[in-house]
Structures are given as structure tokens and as C-alpha cells.
Design an enzyme around this catalytic site. Sequence first.
Site, short mmCIF file in Angstrom:
data_model
loop_
_atom_site.label_atom_id
_atom_site.label_comp_id
_atom_site.label_asym_id
_atom_site.label_seq_id
_atom_site.Cartn_x
_atom_site.Cartn_y
_atom_site.Cartn_z
N GLU A 10 -107.09 15.47 82.35
CA GLU A 10 -106.38 15.10 81.14
C GLU A 10 -105.03 15.83 81.09
OE1 GLU A 10 -109.15 15.79 77.77
OE2 GLU A 10 -110.54 16.25 79.41
N ASP A 61 -90.64 21.11 83.21
CA ASP A 61 -89.36 20.90 82.54
C ASP A 61 -89.31 19.57 81.80
OD1 ASP A 61 -89.23 19.11 84.62
OD2 ASP A 61 -87.45 19.98 85.57
N ARG A 96 -108.18 21.48 71.21
CA ARG A 96 -108.65 22.22 70.04
C ARG A 96 -107.53 22.87 69.23
NH1 ARG A 96 -112.03 22.19 74.21
NH2 ARG A 96 -114.26 21.86 73.78
N HIS A 151 -109.96 17.28 69.35
CA HIS A 151 -109.48 15.91 69.61
C HIS A 151 -109.08 15.17 68.34
CE1 HIS A 151 -110.34 16.62 73.68
NE2 HIS A 151 -111.56 16.13 73.76
N HIS A 200 -108.58 10.43 77.91
CA HIS A 200 -109.78 11.17 78.31
C HIS A 200 -110.59 10.36 79.34
CE1 HIS A 200 -112.94 14.04 78.17
NE2 HIS A 200 -112.60 14.56 76.99
#
Length: 267
Positions: A231, A191, A25, A50, A123
Amino acid sequence: VRAPHEMTVAAGGSAGKTIGRYANRIARGELPLDGTVYSLLTNENGNTLHGGPDGFSKREWALGRDASGRSAKFSLVSDDGDQGFPGRLEAHVMYSWSDEDELTISYLATVSEKPTVVNFTNHVYFNLRGDESSVAEYVLQVNASEYVVVDSDLIPTGEIAPVAGTGLDFRQPEPLGERAIDRNFAIDGWDGSLRLVGQLSDPRSGYGIDVSTTLPGFQLYTGKPGAVAMEMQHFPDAPHHDNFPSTVLRPGERFEAAIVYRFTGSR
């Protein structure tokens, strides 16, 4: 390459698809970038989800294959102003299988004309049993001591809080239970290198998935019956929060990221 035939991917509007130009979002459909606020198309409670109503998951990507037959490459061009996002983006996604039952998803993107923001993910929903039974017995472990706090619309407040003492503490293997979760975990010690960040398993079927990524966030979604979405992505709404890892991509730079799902177990 053999994958356990009982493992399935649940159907759904975004299931198994590449999400972009910005996964998750962006608050109010407002993208602040270099002193300009770009107005994005909105599609969820006044926010952009999305990538907007015609995000990358709804596009037809160009398909190519490599000579080995182990990889498939998909490419897409997103013009300047697409869904309100600035810059002409060239995006590439490579899917590769290994003999170790590993599915690697590699992302590459460049932008011209103007800076933009990029946040890709896949997704996919995982079902480790091949039926529609509850995922409550699935056991999850995530290498994350903190998570991204969100409001009632799942928009980040800017706080990154400890998982200790919450229902989101999966630092040790823990059954999912019946709770509905839709949260982004902040990977410990991120990292940008590729490393193991989580493991999901089903004690009943014996199947499991090890997840590695170069990305800083682990979005867990358990709201779909019989399946779990894991995800790997940047944090939601990062353009509004300077304390989040940056998602800005500028002309002349390359966005590169990878997700690896390694399938384990057998009957």
C-alpha cells in the site's frame, strides 16, 4: 490489455478498495489541526483506522468512464464532520490500464470550508500463484533505508529508524520468509515525483510486480495467508508528528498522487 490470468487479488474486507479519508492509523482518534483537536470516530483499540468505522472503502462511489475505454473514474463527496474529519472533501480516483500491463491509480482531492488531512491508498492484496500457498518464497526489494517505528498498537512513536540489522531490510532482493510484517517504509529520496520504489516477484510462477508511486510511504502487510499487500501512502499518524511529510490539505489546494503497478513475467 492482457494481465496474467494466474495473478489474483485475495478477498477481504478492504481488498482492492480505496482507503480514506485517512489510510492507516490516527492515534486516539485525535486530529490536531491549526490549534483545534478534532475528535474522530475510532474503530481499533481506541484509534482511528482507515478513516473510521465508515471509511471510504465502505462507500458507494459514483462511476464514470473516459471515451478511450481504458480508464474508469470514481468520485465521492465527504461532508464536513464525516467520521469527525473537518472540511467538505471532493475525492476522485482514476484507474487506467496501459499496453505495457501497467495499472495506474491516480488520486485527486479538494476541500472546502475548512482544512483537513488526506491520506489515500489502495488496499490491494497480490497473489502471484493463483492458489493459497505461502508467500514465504516471494522475493521483495524496497528502495527504503528507513522505516516508521511503531508501538504494540501499530501507532508511530515518531522515530524513523534504519532498516539495517533488522528483519525489515529489503534494500536488496530478499525472500519474505514466514515473518508477519505490517510496517511502513520511508522511501529513499522522496520528492513527490513518480518513480520506481519496489519490486515483488515469485520465483516459482515467474510473475512479478514493479511498484512506482509519488507517495512517501510503502506499507507492507503479510498477515493474510497466500497474499501480500503493498500500500503506497503517507505515513500513519502524520498529524501527530511534525517530522513526517504533511498530510494537510487546505481550501484552494489540490491533493494529487499516483500509484503504478506494472505486471511482469509469464509461464
